[in-house]
Design an enzyme around this catalytic site. Structure first.
Site, PDB file in Angstrom:
ATOM      1  N   SER A 183      -5.779  -0.688  -6.133  1.00  0.00           N
ATOM      2  CA  SER A 183      -4.663  -1.438  -6.700  1.00  0.00           C
ATOM      3  C   SER A 183      -5.195  -2.814  -7.079  1.00  0.00           C
ATOM      4  O   SER A 183      -6.303  -3.205  -6.681  1.00  0.00           O
ATOM      5  CB  SER A 183      -3.541  -1.561  -5.658  1.00  0.00           C
ATOM      6  OG  SER A 183      -2.612  -2.563  -6.006  1.00  0.00           O
ATOM      7  N   TYR A 196       0.095  -3.244   2.979  1.00  0.00           N
ATOM      8  CA  TYR A 196      -0.290  -2.650   1.698  1.00  0.00           C
ATOM      9  C   TYR A 196      -1.566  -3.307   1.187  1.00  0.00           C
ATOM     10  O   TYR A 196      -2.512  -2.623   0.768  1.00  0.00           O
ATOM     11  CB  TYR A 196       0.830  -2.810   0.671  1.00  0.00           C
ATOM     12  CG  TYR A 196       0.526  -2.158  -0.663  1.00  0.00           C
ATOM     13  CD1 TYR A 196       0.725  -0.792  -0.839  1.00  0.00           C
ATOM     14  CD2 TYR A 196       0.024  -2.902  -1.719  1.00  0.00           C
ATOM     15  CE1 TYR A 196       0.430  -0.185  -2.063  1.00  0.00           C
ATOM     16  CE2 TYR A 196      -0.279  -2.304  -2.934  1.00  0.00           C
ATOM     17  CZ  TYR A 196      -0.075  -0.950  -3.100  1.00  0.00           C
ATOM     18  OH  TYR A 196      -0.376  -0.355  -4.292  1.00  0.00           O
TER      19      TYR A 196
END
Length: 350
Positions: A183, A196
């Protein structure tokens, strides 16, 4: 838009990076014919698109997903187009489930050639909220994001080391690849999304750590790092509030996965592929992972604005409900990253 920002979203890559246009992403797709691809989380979103794309080049697809109905639909779509695919229920946080997924591939197709641990989630529980029990002691925290995004990936990659060489013919140089899904949070932490951010930083670090060893074994590894994409991981309120920020196209992310898996040049193993917006894919060669890059990112992004957003959010949480709060935070972070992307790119290739 400033000149700097425009250069980032153009087809010209920052110095040291390589711009990959859409028509280049599939240029080695013919190498995937008859290859067996294991992909988790392919019932929808990026995983489904990648599975269908791999199958279009003649790859045999093995899907593992908790959403059995969605996974079977992906299989049906592939078969209807003349491809081969199978699926089974798989909780990636369960070791036995993953073993059974790899065993299914061997039993049905005889080998495993590409492994894509795609299954992932956002941050459903707040790490920053300490919950107390009736005695006033902190309760044990649940870490679903870490379990899915990191432990599940580690299970897949560990198993891949074994199954990628099962039934491999001696004295051959077959296509063998692991493609991880990172990401933009692999590069720059998202405030208020610590687990995350931690999981995605770890995925990038895992790729970098394994690359030298896997290269000696003839196994490619890469990490795909997209910005926000229009997938199920984004709640509807966030999609609404993200209006104006170009989302990364899901087909382009799938294309980057195929490019990373199928490219014949060994030098492209260990690379990161970054998709910061709706523009082209940027390949970050392994030699561009410079010491201190994270410090540069931390210093050159507008940290003052991020800190202000955090303080503002802290006040807001006292007023609004948690779901709305989560959406506002995510939007704020997305916009901070988006409007400071030129600084991010400048830092990455220093």
């Amino acid at each position: 838009m400033s000149t700097t920002a425009s250069s980032i979203t153009s087809d010209v890559a920052p110095a040291g990076f390589v711009s990959i246009l859409d028509d280049q992403l599939f240029e080695h797709g013919e190498r995937l014919k008859d290859k067996v691809v294991i992909i988790t989380g392919a019932a929808s979103g990026i995983g489904k698109e990648a599975a269908i794309r791999f199958a279009s080049f003649g790859a045999k697809i093995v899907i593992g997903d908790l959403d059995v109905v969605g996974a079977e639909q992906t299989v049906s779509d592939i078969v209807a187009s003349g491809g081969q695919a199978t699926a089974r229920k798989c909780n990636v946080t369960m070791w036995d489930d993953q073993v059974e997924l790899f065993e299914l591939a061997i039993q049905k197709y005889g080998s495993v050639d590409v492994v894509i641990p795609n299954a992932g989630i956002g941050e459903p529980e707040s790490f920053l909220e300490v919950k107390l029990d009736k005695t006033g002691r902190p309760q044990k925290i649940n870490l679903p994001t870490v379990h899915v995004n990191l432990t599940g990936v580690l299970y897949s990659v560990h198993l891949a080391q074994h199954y990628l060489v099962v039934n491999q013919k001696p004295n051959t140089q077959p296509l063998k690849a692991i493609v991880l899904i990172g990401s933009m949070a692999s590069w720059q932490a998202f405030p208020l999304a610590p687990t995350y951010s931690a999981s995605k930083h770890a995925v990038l670090g895992l790729m970098r750590s394994l690359d030298p060893i896997l290269t000696l074994r003839g196994i490619r590894i890469a990490c795909i790092n997209p910005f926000f994409a229009d997938t199920g991981i984004l709640p509807t309120p966030l999609k609404v509030f993200l209006a104006g920020c170009p989302l990364t196209p899901v087909p382009r992310i799938a294309g980057a996965i195929i490019y990373a898996a199928s490219h014949p040049d060994p030098a492209t193993s260990g690379c990161a592929y970054v998709l910061p917006d709706d523009g082209p894919v940027f390949k970050v060669p392994r030699e561009e992972f410079k010491a201190g890059v994270y410090q540069l990112l931390e210093g050159k992004l507008h940290i003052t604005g991020i800190i202000y957003a955090i303080k503002y959010a802290t006040d807001i949480v006292k007023i609004v409900a948690k779901p709305l709060f989560a959406s506002v935070i995510a939007v704020g972070l997305a916009r901070v990253l988006w409007f400071n992307r030129e600084t991010l790119w400048t830092s990455l290739h220093i």
